[in-house]
Design a protein around this motif. Structure first.
Motif, PDB file in Angstrom:
ATOM      1  N   ALA A 229       0.816  -1.202   0.000  1.00 37.21           N
ATOM      2  CA  ALA A 229       0.000   0.000   0.000  1.00 37.21           C
ATOM      3  C   ALA A 229       0.851   1.254   0.000  1.00 37.21           C
ATOM      4  O   ALA A 229       0.444   2.286  -0.492  1.00 37.21           O
ATOM      5  CB  ALA A 229      -0.937   0.006   1.205  1.00 37.21           C
ATOM      6  N   ARG A 230       2.054   1.173   0.540  1.00 32.65           N
ATOM      7  CA  ARG A 230       2.946   2.327   0.555  1.00 32.65           C
ATOM      8  C   ARG A 230       3.627   2.486  -0.789  1.00 32.65           C
ATOM      9  O   ARG A 230       4.113   1.518  -1.355  1.00 32.65           O
ATOM     10  CB  ARG A 230       4.004   2.154   1.638  1.00 32.65           C
ATOM     11  N   PRO A 231       3.724   3.700  -1.292  1.00 36.20           N
ATOM     12  CA  PRO A 231       4.328   3.886  -2.615  1.00 36.20           C
ATOM     13  C   PRO A 231       5.845   4.034  -2.602  1.00 36.20           C
ATOM     14  O   PRO A 231       6.429   4.425  -3.585  1.00 36.20           O
ATOM     15  CB  PRO A 231       3.671   5.179  -3.097  1.00 36.20           C
ATOM     16  N   TRP A 232       6.516   3.710  -1.500  1.00 36.41           N
ATOM     17  CA  TRP A 232       7.959   3.915  -1.429  1.00 36.41           C
ATOM     18  C   TRP A 232       8.719   3.032  -2.403  1.00 36.41           C
ATOM     19  O   TRP A 232       9.812   3.368  -2.835  1.00 36.41           O
ATOM     20  CB  TRP A 232       8.487   3.682  -0.024  1.00 36.41           C
ATOM     21  N   TRP A 233       8.167   1.896  -2.773  1.00 34.47           N
ATOM     22  CA  TRP A 233       8.873   0.934  -3.607  1.00 34.47           C
ATOM     23  C   TRP A 233       8.813   1.267  -5.088  1.00 34.47           C
ATOM     24  O   TRP A 233       9.539   0.668  -5.888  1.00 34.47           O
ATOM     25  CB  TRP A 233       8.326  -0.470  -3.376  1.00 34.47           C
ATOM     26  N   LEU A 234       7.996   2.227  -5.487  1.00 33.45           N
ATOM     27  CA  LEU A 234       7.835   2.529  -6.912  1.00 33.45           C
ATOM     28  C   LEU A 234       9.105   3.130  -7.515  1.00 33.45           C
ATOM     29  O   LEU A 234       9.564   2.693  -8.576  1.00 33.45           O
ATOM     30  CB  LEU A 234       6.655   3.479  -7.111  1.00 33.45           C
ATOM     31  N   ALA A 235       9.708   4.105  -6.852  1.00 26.86           N
ATOM     32  CA  ALA A 235      10.929   4.730  -7.385  1.00 26.86           C
ATOM     33  C   ALA A 235      12.095   3.749  -7.455  1.00 26.86           C
ATOM     34  O   ALA A 235      12.765   3.670  -8.491  1.00 26.86           O
ATOM     35  CB  ALA A 235      11.288   5.958  -6.554  1.00 26.86           C
ATOM     36  N   PRO A 236      12.384   2.957  -6.410  1.00 22.54           N
ATOM     37  CA  PRO A 236      13.471   1.984  -6.555  1.00 22.54           C
ATOM     38  C   PRO A 236      13.215   0.950  -7.652  1.00 22.54           C
ATOM     39  O   PRO A 236      14.142   0.522  -8.332  1.00 22.54           O
ATOM     40  CB  PRO A 236      13.553   1.317  -5.187  1.00 22.54           C
ATOM     41  N   ALA A 237      11.955   0.564  -7.828  1.00 21.36           N
ATOM     42  CA  ALA A 237      11.647  -0.393  -8.889  1.00 21.36           C
ATOM     43  C   ALA A 237      11.933   0.209 -10.265  1.00 21.36           C
ATOM     44  O   ALA A 237      12.499  -0.455 -11.133  1.00 21.36           O
ATOM     45  CB  ALA A 237      10.187  -0.831  -8.790  1.00 21.36           C
ATOM     46  N   LEU A 238      11.552   1.462 -10.452  1.00 23.79           N
ATOM     47  CA  LEU A 238      11.832   2.121 -11.732  1.00 23.79           C
ATOM     48  C   LEU A 238      13.330   2.311 -11.945  1.00 23.79           C
ATOM     49  O   LEU A 238      13.837   2.148 -13.065  1.00 23.79           O
ATOM     50  CB  LEU A 238      11.107   3.465 -11.799  1.00 23.79           C
TER      51      LEU A 238
END
Length: 113
Positions: free
Chosen positions: A16-25
Motif C-alpha cells: 500500500a505504501r508507494p515507497w517501492w515505486l521509485a526503486p523499482a523504476l
C-alpha cells in the motif's frame, strides 16, 4: 466503546505504501541502461571480467531499496538510485576509456615503438 481497527496482512500494508515505486523504476532503468551501454561498447567482445565494473551501479541501485520513514533518507535513496541508473548507462564506456588510457600509457612507457 472503541471500535477495533481491521487487521490487514503485512503484505498488503507493504504494497500500500508507494515507497517501492521509485526503486523499482531505477532498477529497471539500471538494467536496461547497463545492457544498452554494454552492448554498444567495444568491450562486449572482451572477456567476462570486463563486466565487473557493473557491480558499483548495481550496488547503488540496491541501496535505494532501503525504505525509511524519514524524508532525508528517502531523498538519499532517490539520489543513489538515479546515480546507479546513470552509472550503469555510462559504465561500459568509462571502462573502455580507462582501458584505452592505460594501454596508451603503457605504450608510451615502452617507447612507442
Amino acid at each position: 466503546m472503541n471500535a477495533t481497527p481491521s487487521l490487514t496482512s503485512p503484505v498488503s500494508r507493504a504494497l500500500a505504501r508507494p515507497w517501492w515505486l521509485a526503486p523499482a523504476l531505477f532498477t529497471v532503468a539500471a538494467v536496461l541502461g547497463g545492457a544498452w551501454g554494454y552492448r554498444s561498447s567495444p568491450i562486449v567482445h572482451g572477456s567476462a571480467w570486463l563486466a565487473m565494473p557493473f557491480a558499483l551501479p548495481l550496488a547503488l541501485v540496491a541501496a535505494s531499496w532501503r525504505s525509511s520513514s524519514r524524508p532525508d533518507t528517502r531523498v538519499r535513496g532517490l539520489v543513489l538510485g538515479a546515480g546507479g541508473a546513470v552509472a550503469a548507462l555510462v559504465c561500459a564506456h568509462l571502462t573502455t576509456f580507462m582501458l584505452y588510457a592505460a594501454a596508451f600509457v603503457l605504450w608510451g612507457f615502452q617507447g612507442g615503438g
